[in-house]
Structure formats: C-alpha cells, structure tokens
Design a protein around this motif. Structure first.
Motif, short mmCIF file in Angstrom:
data_model
loop_
_atom_site.label_atom_id
_atom_site.label_comp_id
_atom_site.label_asym_id
_atom_site.label_seq_id
_atom_site.Cartn_x
_atom_site.Cartn_y
_atom_site.Cartn_z
N GLU A 70 0.83 -1.21 0.00
CA GLU A 70 0.00 0.00 0.00
C GLU A 70 0.87 1.26 0.00
N SER A 73 2.11 1.79 -3.48
CA SER A 73 1.04 2.34 -4.30
C SER A 73 0.83 3.82 -4.00
N LEU A 74 0.93 4.18 -2.74
CA LEU A 74 0.81 5.58 -2.34
C LEU A 74 1.92 6.42 -2.98
N ASP A 75 3.14 5.91 -2.94
CA ASP A 75 4.26 6.62 -3.57
C ASP A 75 4.05 6.78 -5.07
N ASP A 77 1.17 6.95 -6.64
CA ASP A 77 0.14 7.97 -6.84
C ASP A 77 0.71 9.38 -6.64
N ARG A 78 1.55 9.53 -5.64
CA ARG A 78 2.15 10.84 -5.39
C ARG A 78 3.05 11.27 -6.55
N GLU A 112 -7.38 9.21 -3.58
CA GLU A 112 -6.73 7.91 -3.41
C GLU A 112 -5.56 8.01 -2.42
N ILE A 113 -4.83 9.11 -2.46
CA ILE A 113 -3.71 9.32 -1.54
C ILE A 113 -4.23 9.39 -0.11
N GLN A 114 -5.33 10.09 0.10
CA GLN A 114 -5.91 10.17 1.44
C GLN A 114 -6.36 8.79 1.93
N LEU A 116 -5.33 5.76 0.86
CA LEU A 116 -4.18 4.88 1.08
C LEU A 116 -3.43 5.27 2.35
N GLY A 117 -3.32 6.56 2.62
CA GLY A 117 -2.67 7.00 3.85
C GLY A 117 -3.39 6.47 5.08
#
Length: 186
Positions: A70, A73-75, A77-78, A112-114, A116-117
C-alpha cells in the motif's frame, strides 16, 4: 549370526550387579505422579503457545507486506500527481490551458492518496498489535518451558520444592497464554 558367550555373560553380570540393585533401591514418591501429569499439561500448553507465537509472527509478516504494498502504491500515486502538477505548471507558464481530464485525475489522486494513507496507518497499527500478541505468546512458551524443565529436574534430584517452583512458572505461563489468546480474539 552367533553371539559371543563372553558378551552375553558380561551383559548378564552388568544387569545383575548394576541395574537390578538400582531398580530395587528406587522408590518413586507419590508426588512424582503429579509431577508427571503437570509436566504433561505444561508441555502441551508450551506447544500451543509456540504454535500461536508462530502463527502471530506469520500474520504480522503478512500484514507488514500488505502495508508495504500500500505504501508503494501511495508513492506511485504521489509521483503521478507531481508529474501532472509539473506538466500543468509548465503549460500555464506557456499560456496554454491544462487538459481537464488531467485536472480530474489529480483530484482522483488526492482522494486515493488520502484513502491509502489511512489504510497504511491502520495496517501499521494492526502490525504493532499483532507483534505485541506474538511477544505475549513467546513469553508464555518460555515460562511454560521453564516450568517443564524445573519439573523434570525436581524428579531427577527428588526435590519437591523444585516442582513447586516449576508449577509457579507453569501457572504464570498459563495465565500469560490465556491473556495472549484473549488479545488475539479481541
């Protein structure tokens, strides 16, 4: 295959001179039966505690792996969001209008970032909790093993107080095991 008569005679003499007198002189106090039973129970509980410690260690590893996936995936997206932002800044400087689909994609990346965080934070908390439960089971297995060892030594040296010490370790280990199981179920 024939046996050497001397070997048979030597073995016979050994049994008559050494083993039989030892067996005749050995008295097994009544409490030895209780030691055997409590040792059996502690060995069983030790096996259960060790199994649960292993299971919780595996579960912790799986959860940690999920957290890493996860986070990756977050990285991603960023990075995608930063690329789109940079592109829009360049287009704005050049006086061109950014593509609306990309503007919507940036908003989707924000959502999505929020999400996943939040998931990563939950996974991290879960991993910490599972790891603590693993440690509880490991302590239970250790205490129960100590109790079992003390019980065995009590029989060898014929000391009832050593058996009592083994019972204390076994009781504390059993309580810790029950606590670990309750942590796991909640």
């Amino acid at each position: 295959m024939s046996e050497n008569p001397n070997t048979v005679e030597i073995a016979d003499e050994f049994v008559q001179k050494v083993v039989e007198p030892i067996e005749e002189g050995v008295e097994h106090p009544h409490w030895h039966k209780h030691v055997a039973m409590t040792t059996l129970v502690m060995a069983l509980l030790t096996a259960i505690a060790a199994m649960l410690a292993g299971m919780s260690a595996n579960q912790s590893l799986i959860e940690r792996t999920q957290e890493i996936i996860e986070a990756d995936s977050l990285d991603d997206d960023r990075i995608q969001q930063e690329i789109i932002k940079s592109k829009h800044e360049i287009l704005t400087v050049l006086g061109e209008i950014p593509d609306q689909a990309e503007v919507q994609a940036m908003a989707a990346f924000d959502d999505e970032i929020q999400e996943l965080g939040s998931e990563i934070s939950n996974e991290e908390s879960l991993v910490i909790d599972i790891t603590k439960t693993h440690h509880v089971f490991a302590v239970a297995a250790t205490l129960l093993s100590l109790g079992t060892a003390l019980n065995g030594m009590a029989v060898i040296v014929n000391r009832k107080n050593m058996w009592v010490a083994g019972l204390v370790f076994g009781t504390v280990g059993s309580v810790v095991l029950v606590w670990g199981v309750s942590r796991m179920l909640l």
